[in-house]
Structures are given as C-alpha cells and as structure tokens.
Design an enzyme around this catalytic site. Structure first.
Site, short mmCIF file in Angstrom:
data_model
loop_
_atom_site.label_atom_id
_atom_site.label_comp_id
_atom_site.label_asym_id
_atom_site.label_seq_id
_atom_site.Cartn_x
_atom_site.Cartn_y
_atom_site.Cartn_z
N GLY A 53 0.83 -1.20 0.00
CA GLY A 53 0.00 0.00 0.00
C GLY A 53 0.86 1.25 0.00
CD GLN A 58 2.97 5.87 2.74
OE1 GLN A 58 2.10 5.25 2.16
NE2 GLN A 58 3.92 5.27 3.44
CG LEU A 117 6.30 1.22 2.32
CD1 LEU A 117 5.85 1.33 0.87
CD2 LEU A 117 7.41 0.19 2.46
CG HIS A 158 -1.12 1.43 7.29
ND1 HIS A 158 -0.23 1.05 8.27
CD2 HIS A 158 -0.42 2.25 6.47
CE1 HIS A 158 0.93 1.62 8.06
NE2 HIS A 158 0.86 2.35 6.97
CD GLU A 159 -1.55 2.37 2.55
OE1 GLU A 159 -1.15 3.53 2.29
OE2 GLU A 159 -0.80 1.49 3.00
#
Ligand code: ZN
Length: 197
Positions: A53, A58, A117, A158-159
């Site tokens: 994801g 990000q 990430l 999460h995303e």
C-alpha cells in the site's frame, strides 16, 4: 521511460505532509493526465519497493489517493499457511482508492504487527477493526463500495489513516515498538507489515 525514472521518493516520518489532512480529488481531476501518471508512478514505486500500500502523502502529495496491491508472491513462501490463515491474508489485485471513507467498522478487532514505508525499519502491534466497509472513487472516478476483512481491511485502515495525517504510531501499543531486525530476532511468528512484505 525506464522503471528507475518511475520510482518516486517515499518521505519519512517528520515530513510535514505526513501530518496534513489530504485534499479530495474531483472525478475530473482523477481522469487528468497528471493524476493518471501519478497512479502509474505510484504503482511502479509500490512494486519496486515492494509494498502492499502507498498513499499520496507518502510521495509528498497531500491528495486523497492511495494504491493497494497484495500479490500472491508476497505471501507464499514468506508466511506459512497457518500464518496467512490467522491474518486472513489473501491476494488483493492492484487498485486505486480516491476520497475513501470508512462507513462501517466491525466490533471485532485483530492485533498484529505492522510497519510503514514512511517509518522505515520499525514495527509495532496495532489493534484494528477486523472488517470495514469503505466507499471511494476508483481510478476512473467511479463510485465503489469495498467490503474488506482481515489483512486487506488492515491495509485499508492504514492507508486511509495516511490521508488524514495519521501514522500507525498514533495507534500502536507503544511497548511493542521494535526495530525490524529485533522483530525477526525475537518473534517466532514472522509477520509482514501491511506496507512492506
Ligand atoms: Zn504507511
């Protein structure tokens, strides 16, 4: 273009964009060359890492857009059948979510280690709803409803957190916080983070 030039830089915790509320996109904007190119670049970046994801903040853009893909090859051989079963982790094809909203959370929760990430090298236990219903637009600006459970539901939560300026750090059991190295050293159950298989 080579794959190398499609790889976007993933920003790390402390970068202000990760703490902003991202702005929604109109259906017209989604269809623009700019956003279609961004989707392609985010897909290549996600596969290159590889991860499951990636949210636009990000890569430095405060837009309500994320890409998700959990490939079979990230799962088999890395996790046992039992580990996959307990996580309810199954392959999820590549797709894009825009302006997503979680409209239903299950009462049922699951707690597993996850990573990000944008917080490279660390993991922690995070309790999340075991299933969610999400409404969003897809890569063509068409409305979609997603009913997700297990690992996919975790990835979505999460995303979508990223699009509201939240990191798993805000929700983790802080005493479980560990480096990835120590996680592998001290845990028997080798889990994979939502974003980093
Ligand atoms: Zn993340």
């Amino acid at each position: 273009m080579s794959n190398l030039s499609l790889r976007l830089k993933i920003v790390q915790a402390g970068e202000p964009v990760l703490r902003q509320r991202a702005r929604p996109l109109s259906a017209e904007e989604i269809l623009s060359k700019e956003i279609q190119d961004l989707i392609e670049h985010m897909r290549e970046t996600l596969r290159d890492v590889p991860g499951v994801g990636l949210a636009a903040p990000q890569v430095g853009l405060p837009l309500q857009l994320a890409v998700i893909e959990d490939r079979q090859e990230y799962q088999t051989g890395k996790l046992s059948e039992e580990e996959l079963a307990v996580r309810e982790r199954v392959p999820i094809p590549f797709h894009v979510i825009v302006n997503p909203e979680i409209v239903e959370y299950s009462q049922d929760t699951a707690t597993f280690y996850e990573g990000c990430l944008s917080v490279t090298g660390f993991m922690a236990k995070v309790e999340r709803a075991r299933s969610v219903r999400v409404t969003c637009l897809d890569h063509r600006g068409q409305p979609q409803t997603i009913d997700a459970r297990g690992w996919y539901a975790r990835i979505l939560q999460h995303e979508i957190d990223h699009l509201h300026g939240r990191l798993y750090l805000d929700r983790m059991d802080s005493r479980s916080f560990t480096t990835f190295e120590n996680y592998n050293r001290y845990r028997d159950d080798r889990v994979v983070a939502p974003e980093a298989p």
